[in-house]
Design an enzyme around this catalytic site. Structure first.
Site, short mmCIF file in Angstrom:
data_model
loop_
_atom_site.label_atom_id
_atom_site.label_comp_id
_atom_site.label_asym_id
_atom_site.label_seq_id
_atom_site.Cartn_x
_atom_site.Cartn_y
_atom_site.Cartn_z
N GLU A 1 0.04 -1.30 5.55
CA GLU A 1 1.07 -0.95 6.53
C GLU A 1 0.92 0.48 7.03
OE1 GLU A 1 5.02 0.72 7.79
OE2 GLU A 1 3.74 1.31 6.11
N ASP B 1 0.83 -1.20 0.00
CA ASP B 1 0.00 0.00 0.00
C ASP B 1 0.86 1.26 0.00
OD1 ASP B 1 0.78 -0.71 2.68
OD2 ASP B 1 -0.59 0.81 3.43
#
Length: 482
Positions: free
Chosen positions: A144, A77
């Site tokens: 994350e 991400d």
């Protein structure tokens, strides 16, 4: 330099493809599908856990089957932020990159090199046939940036390696062996609105701050838009009677130093000229305070439409809390092995007013979990004293330095062999997924390193192109020597 000249080409080709795929935190479905299809199309063992983490395995080079298994890990991400005047949809649009000297950056948005470049390095290794290595597991975690929920949701046994190399660091030549734990603290003021028909309304706006990562950049004395605007309101509301607050907005992300913000106030007509003069003086003073780090501040004060205001007691308590709340470094590590690294810090990340609520989000970090609890309690107590409801999340753990780490020795020795100098071995004041991995896989030997990034979590994010080749060469030698 043209994009076709970027080296190593195998890495930048993968990075270019990754940046065509929308992958905001918590919305990585297209990236998960891409990785799954990518691995399976190459005949590599590929699995996706129930959280959405992807693992692609690659067998050892012939003759190296008995080497220890290495896990290469990055997160899929990216932080999604853009300049206020840029039209961009992170759920649909590809990131547009360009070369600025030795740096790769994006057109008005975050670049996604945090941690897309780590993913690209992994895919380049998986796709190469001329690299010597033992058995490899390439792991791509999701979400994350907004809570490490991918690593949090990973069950023991998903990874099976002996060593783990995290590719989510941002300073080439620095080997990270510990990281901070973190928690978020939320505060909420509730209020009623009141009409103020006799007041003159004004909007103050500050933009153009550098911002940055609320952990790794917290020691760089960068301006925080929330603290600056709150400071001005505290000054003026104590200097003059009758100022009423209607709106306060600043910040987007829990892990970024806010770069811009605005407020709307109603003031008695008799003081509006004085307030404008104070604003100009205040701007000059603040620019002087941050004349090294934030050189492009933009200050605007203009008339605004009248609107209902926040009840005065709540508004005053809110402004007092912004003035009082800790922001920045709280403690420095006492362990000399960590070289004076920031131990504990707090960042006021976002403030937004709704019809009957003011919502505040802040982020606390520490390598010492008891002091993390203390920092969170300090923030909670500040807002509670001001009459707000406040609470902290469960957060994520710190990653403690592993004494006598074999992997650290290998990484250090190969770096010196390649580049003729010692790397810096230290901790980082930011959250890495290694902290969660250390709980689930207590015997896993880990390090973190990566190419040089600057201004991460902001639209000025940039990747130092020469550092990618250095990290690539270093990683290949590490894999060969393990």
């Amino acid at each position: 330099m043209n994009k076709s000249d970027l080296k190593p080409a195998v890495v930048f080709e993968q990075f270019s493809k990754i940046n065509e795929i929308p992958r905001p935190s918590k919305h990585e479905e297209k990236m998960i599908e891409y990785l799954k299809n990518w691995g399976e199309s190459r005949g590599l063992q590929t699995k996706v856990d129930e959280t959405g983490n992807v693992l692609i395995s690659k067998p050892a080079t012939k003759g190296m089957e008995n080497r220890k298994k290495v896990i290469l890990q990055s997160h899929m991400d990216m932080v999604c932020d853009k300049l206020v005047d840029v039209e961009f949809d992170f759920d649909k649009d590809p990131i547009k990159t360009y070369i600025d000297g030795d740096w790769l950056t994006a057109e008005g948005t975050t670049l996604g090199a945090d941690d897309g470049i780590g993913c690209a390095i992994e895919l380049a290794i998986l796709d190469s046939n001329d690299i010597e290595h033992g058995p490899i597991e390439c792991v791509f975690t999701r979400d994350e940036e907004t809570g490490l929920s991918g690593a949090e949701g990973m069950k023991p046994g998903f990874m099976t390696g002996d060593y783990l190399i995290n590719l989510d660091s941002e300073d080439e030549g620095e080997i990270f062996v510990s990281c901070a734990g973190g928690r978020n603290t939320t505060a909420k003021f509730t209020f009623s609105r009141e009409d103020a028909p006799t007041l003159f309304f004004m909007r103050g706006q500050l933009k153009g701050l550098v911002g940055g990562h609320s952990g790794d950049d917290i020691n760089k004395k960068r301006a925080n838009a929330i603290k600056i605007l709150g400071r001005f309101l505290y000054q003026e509301m104590n200097r003059y009677e009758g100022i009423r607050l209607a709106q306060f907005h600043s910040g987007k992300l829990h892990n970024a130093i806010p770069r811009d913000g605005s407020f709307v106030i109603g003031v008695p007509s008799a003081i509006k000229e004085n307030l404008m003069a104070d604003w100009n003086i205040f701007a000059t003073q603040v620019e002087d305070e941050f004349h090294i780090t934030d050189t492009s501040m933009v200050w605007l004060m203009e008339s605004a439409d009248a609107e209902p205001v926040i009840e005065q007691t709540v508004a005053m308590n809110f402004v007092r809390a912004l003035q009082a709340v800790d922001n920045g470094i709280y403690a420095i590590c006492q362990d000399e092995a960590l070289g004076g690294m920031v131990e504990t810090s707090s960042n006021i990340a976002s403030v937004h007013t709704e019809e009957t609520e003011i919502n505040i989000l802040s982020s606390q970090r520490s390598n010492v979990m008891s002091n993390l609890d203390n920092m969170c309690a300090t923030i909670v107590a500040t807002f509670e004293l001001a009459g707000a409801k406040a609470w902290s999340s469960d957060g994520y753990p710190a990653w403690k330095m592993r004494p006598g780490s074999e992997l650290t020795s290998i990484v250090r020795d190969t770096y010196k062999e390649l580049f003729g100098k010692e790397p810096i071995v230290r901790g980082i004041h930011a959250g890495l997924e290694c902290g969660l991995f250390s709980e689930r896989y207590p015997n896993l030997d880990m390090v973190s390193f990566g190419p040089t990034l600057r201004f991460v979590h902001t639209p000025e994010e940039r990747l130092y192109i020469p550092s990618v080749q250095m990290v690539w060469d270093h990683l290949l030698l590490v894999l060969k020597r393990i």
